[in-house]
Write a protein that holds these residues in place. Structure first.
Motif, PDB file in Angstrom:
ATOM      1  N   GLU A   1      31.891   3.926 -16.092  1.00  0.00           N
ATOM      2  CA  GLU A   1      30.280   3.759 -16.465  1.00  0.00           C
ATOM      3  C   GLU A   1      29.450   3.533 -14.978  1.00  0.00           C
ATOM      4  O   GLU A   1      28.344   3.898 -14.800  1.00  0.00           O
ATOM      5  CB  GLU A   1      30.001   2.715 -17.292  1.00  0.00           C
ATOM      6  N   LEU A   2      30.360   2.443 -13.941  1.00  0.00           N
ATOM      7  CA  LEU A   2      29.589   2.266 -13.009  1.00  0.00           C
ATOM      8  C   LEU A   2      29.549   3.519 -12.021  1.00  0.00           C
ATOM      9  O   LEU A   2      28.661   3.962 -11.205  1.00  0.00           O
ATOM     10  CB  LEU A   2      30.199   1.254 -12.176  1.00  0.00           C
TER      11      LEU A   2
ATOM     12  N   TYR B   1      33.279  11.638 -15.615  1.00  0.00           N
ATOM     13  CA  TYR B   1      33.128  10.313 -15.995  1.00  0.00           C
ATOM     14  C   TYR B   1      32.576  10.081 -17.259  1.00  0.00           C
ATOM     15  O   TYR B   1      33.154   9.136 -18.041  1.00  0.00           O
ATOM     16  CB  TYR B   1      32.165   9.404 -14.993  1.00  0.00           C
ATOM     17  N   LYS B   2      31.937  10.886 -17.794  1.00  0.00           N
ATOM     18  CA  LYS B   2      31.274  10.748 -19.345  1.00  0.00           C
ATOM     19  C   LYS B   2      32.472  11.148 -20.275  1.00  0.00           C
ATOM     20  O   LYS B   2      32.650  10.558 -21.179  1.00  0.00           O
ATOM     21  CB  LYS B   2      30.376  11.834 -19.552  1.00  0.00           C
TER      22      LYS B   2
ATOM     23  N   LEU C   1      29.672   6.433 -12.992  1.00  0.00           N
ATOM     24  CA  LEU C   1      28.760   7.487 -13.624  1.00  0.00           C
ATOM     25  C   LEU C   1      27.417   7.266 -12.981  1.00  0.00           C
ATOM     26  O   LEU C   1      26.602   8.078 -12.677  1.00  0.00           O
ATOM     27  CB  LEU C   1      28.690   7.361 -15.050  1.00  0.00           C
ATOM     28  N   ASP C   2      26.959   5.907 -12.998  1.00  0.00           N
ATOM     29  CA  ASP C   2      25.800   5.460 -12.384  1.00  0.00           C
ATOM     30  C   ASP C   2      25.354   6.002 -10.914  1.00  0.00           C
ATOM     31  O   ASP C   2      24.569   6.345 -10.300  1.00  0.00           O
ATOM     32  CB  ASP C   2      25.447   4.051 -13.015  1.00  0.00           C
ATOM     33  N   LEU C   3      26.662   5.805 -10.137  1.00  0.00           N
ATOM     34  CA  LEU C   3      26.810   6.098  -8.786  1.00  0.00           C
ATOM     35  C   LEU C   3      26.819   7.525  -8.326  1.00  0.00           C
ATOM     36  O   LEU C   3      26.605   7.928  -7.391  1.00  0.00           O
ATOM     37  CB  LEU C   3      27.546   5.223  -8.278  1.00  0.00           C
ATOM     38  N   SER C   4      27.355   8.129  -9.282  1.00  0.00           N
ATOM     39  CA  SER C   4      27.526   9.627  -9.171  1.00  0.00           C
ATOM     40  C   SER C   4      26.216  10.423  -8.825  1.00  0.00           C
ATOM     41  O   SER C   4      24.984  10.237  -9.361  1.00  0.00           O
ATOM     42  CB  SER C   4      28.268  10.345 -10.139  1.00  0.00           C
TER      43      SER C   4
ATOM     44  N   LYS D   1      29.583  13.475 -12.984  1.00  0.00           N
ATOM     45  CA  LYS D   1      28.844  12.805 -13.927  1.00  0.00           C
ATOM     46  C   LYS D   1      29.592  13.256 -15.241  1.00  0.00           C
ATOM     47  O   LYS D   1      30.160  12.486 -16.177  1.00  0.00           O
ATOM     48  CB  LYS D   1      27.674  13.254 -14.059  1.00  0.00           C
TER      49      LYS D   1
END
Length: 192
Positions: free
Chosen positions: A88-89, A103-104, A91-94, A100
């Motif tokens: 999740e971290l 990571y999802k 994903l936020d930094l991608s 994305k």
């Protein structure tokens, strides 16, 4: 000894005659039979007490094993949660949509895996609780068998005292306490 119609008692003969005349009819024989019956029933109760105690230990062991397995599953669940949090971290930094999406997918996979692990851990905890309950039931039954055995042992001791003192009322006490022991044994057999 007798000679020419004359009979002389020795000390032993005198004691035997005295016991035969003063001892209640069949008192010693009755107590012997009662004591033998009480000892036989007591041996059975003692065996059952030991068996239930052993069963309680086995169930407690099974409970501990299941609890350990559940704990291992919860640790595995926590590791999946940590991986999910890292995804999740990430994903936020991608920056790219490709990363994305990757990571999802990981987050969804970890969520699914966590649900399966949680279900397994909860089932193991339920099994552990069930084994604990079985152990407690066996220990209760063990205590009931032990109470029954103790009552029978006291009853046998009173029978011995009754025989030595030749007190009829103590024979009655033997039967009453022995009866209490048998009732306690019946309660143990009925799991009460």
């Amino acid at each position: 000894m007798s000679g020419h119609g004359f009979h002389v008692h020795g000390p032993h003969d005198h004691e035997l005659e005295h016991a035969a005349q003063h001892e209640p009819k069949g008192f010693a024989g009755q107590l012997a039979v009662i004591t033998a019956i009480l000892a036989t029933v007591g041996a059975f109760f003692s065996y059952m007490g030991g068996a239930t105690q052993a069963n309680a230990g086995l169930y407690k062991n099974d409970a501990a094993i299941k609890k350990t397995e559940a704990s291992n599953q919860w640790a595995y669940y926590q590791s999946k949660s940590s991986k999910q949090n890292l995804s999740e971290l990430a994903l936020d930094l991608s920056n790219s949509e490709e990363q994305k999406a990757k990571y999802k997918d990981k987050i969804a996979r970890y969520e699914k895996e966590k649900a399966e692990i949680k279900e397994k851990a909860e089932a193991l905890e339920a099994e552990s609780k069930h084994f604990d309950e079985l152990s407690e039931g066996q220990m209760h039954q063990h205590h009931r068998w032990a109470q029954a055995t103790t009552a029978l042992q006291v009853s046998i001791a009173i029978a011995a005292i009754a025989l030595l003192t030749k007190r009829r009322w103590m024979e009655g006490a033997t039967l009453v306490i022995g009866g209490i022991g048998v009732v306690l044994g019946a309660l143990a057999a009925a799991h009460i």
